[in-house]
Scaffold this active site. Structure first.
Site, PDB file in Angstrom:
ATOM      1  N   LEU A  92       0.816  -1.243  -0.078  1.00 55.34           N
ATOM      2  CA  LEU A  92      -0.383  -0.405  -0.092  1.00 55.34           C
ATOM      3  C   LEU A  92       0.848   1.066   0.192  1.00 55.34           C
ATOM      4  CD1 LEU A  92      -2.184  -1.992   2.698  1.00 55.34           C
ATOM      5  CD2 LEU A  92      -3.427  -1.214  -0.030  1.00 55.34           C
ATOM      6  N   PRO A  93       0.153   2.398  -0.567  1.00 55.59           N
ATOM      7  CA  PRO A  93       0.774   3.523  -0.748  1.00 55.59           C
ATOM      8  C   PRO A  93       1.904   3.747   0.669  1.00 55.59           C
ATOM      9  CG  PRO A  93      -0.833   3.832  -1.843  1.00 55.59           C
ATOM     10  CD  PRO A  93      -1.044   2.382  -0.543  1.00 55.59           C
ATOM     11  N   THR A 123       6.562   0.333   2.289  1.00 57.23           N
ATOM     12  CA  THR A 123       7.558   1.607   3.397  1.00 57.23           C
ATOM     13  C   THR A 123       6.630   2.066   4.036  1.00 57.23           C
ATOM     14  OG1 THR A 123       8.711   1.446   0.607  1.00 57.23           O
ATOM     15  CG2 THR A 123       9.038   3.130   2.514  1.00 57.23           C
ATOM     16  N   LYS A 198      14.741  -1.037   4.776  1.00 58.23           N
ATOM     17  CA  LYS A 198      14.224   0.084   3.577  1.00 58.23           C
ATOM     18  C   LYS A 198      14.689   1.932   4.306  1.00 58.23           C
ATOM     19  CE  LYS A 198      12.437   1.114   0.186  1.00 58.23           C
ATOM     20  NZ  LYS A 198      11.317   0.728  -0.462  1.00 58.23           N
TER      21      LYS A 198
END
Length: 255
Positions: A92-93, A123, A198
């Protein structure tokens, strides 16, 4: 090249499509939520490169169709994608989107049960990962945070890296699914460490971009010679990443 395991890192070429007659791995039921620019290629690679049974949900019906055309099954909702799945994946964004899908009304947590695993590929923010992980743990559901690096090109080619945080046994059990869309799966440690890795990766990329922009401005002041240097010498140095080879090991020794 065969996949290799060591120190929590699993690497190798993306595996070929496995026919039902030669199936050497357990078929896993996968619920995949969020099949946009990154999630779409990852989901499609699971379908193409394995015999796992994939149920897909996204708010965009056209995105879902790109997966069902390959053999996936369309879900009507997040709940529909979650129920009955062995592993539920979200891509998901933004952290707020992950929170809503994972913890909101009709979300993953409300519909997941014992024996299932939740993996977030987004992320995310470390604090959000811990919040969601605690909510799932209270229900006895294991979670892995597994953000990816490599962009849409890597997602399409199944060459992305996946940085995974969470229980090692849960990681090992989920590995056959993760390997179906990644050539490099790395277990970083406890829950949240995948997300930290990340974000550090992103920070390094942004620093490199800023440094490169400044370098190009300075080189442009030197005319044609600067132009040649920019495209020839710098290109070679960036590709070979000599700075990282020399300095990263010593940096870790100092930490």
């Amino acid at each position: 090249m065969q996949a290799q395991k060591g120190d929590g890192i699993v690497t190798g070429r993306p595996k070929p499509v496995v026919s039902a007659g030669n199936l050497a791995e357990e078929i896993v039921k996968v619920g995949f939520i969020g099949v946009g620019n990154m999630g779409g290629p990852m989901c499609r690679n699971i379908i193409k490169r394995s015999n796992h049974q994939v149920t897909v949900f996204d708010l965009n019906p056209a995105a879902v169709k790109t997966c069902t055309d390959l053999g996936g099954t369309a879900a009507k909702s997040v709940a529909d994608a979650t129920k009955g799945a062995d592993i539920v994946l979200t891509s998901l964004p933004m952290p707020k989107d992950v929170e809503k899908v994972a913890l909101g009304d009709g979300g993953v947590l409300a519909n997941i049960g014992k024996g299932q695993t939740y993996i977030d590929l987004s992320t995310n923010a470390p604090s959000m990962v811990q919040k969601i992980g605690a909510a799932f743990a209270a229900k006895g559901i294991p979670m892995l945070d597994a953000p990816v690096s490599g962009g849409t090109t890597g997602a399409e080619a199944a060459t992305i890296a996946i940085m995974v945080g969470g229980d090692k046994k849960v990681f090992d059990d989920a590995l056959p699914v993760l390997q179906s869309f990644s050539a490099n799966v790395i277990h970083m440690g406890e829950l949240g460490t995948g997300t930290v890795a990340k974000l550090c990766n992103n920070m390094l990329a942004f620093c490199n971009a800023a440094g490169t922009d400044r370098m190009v401005v300075d080189l442009d002041r030197h005319g044609r010679e600067g132009e040649a240097y920019r495209f020839d010498v710098v290109g070679v140095l960036v590709r070979e990443r000599r700075v990282y080879v020399r300095h990263v090991p010593s940096a870790f020794q100092l930490s």
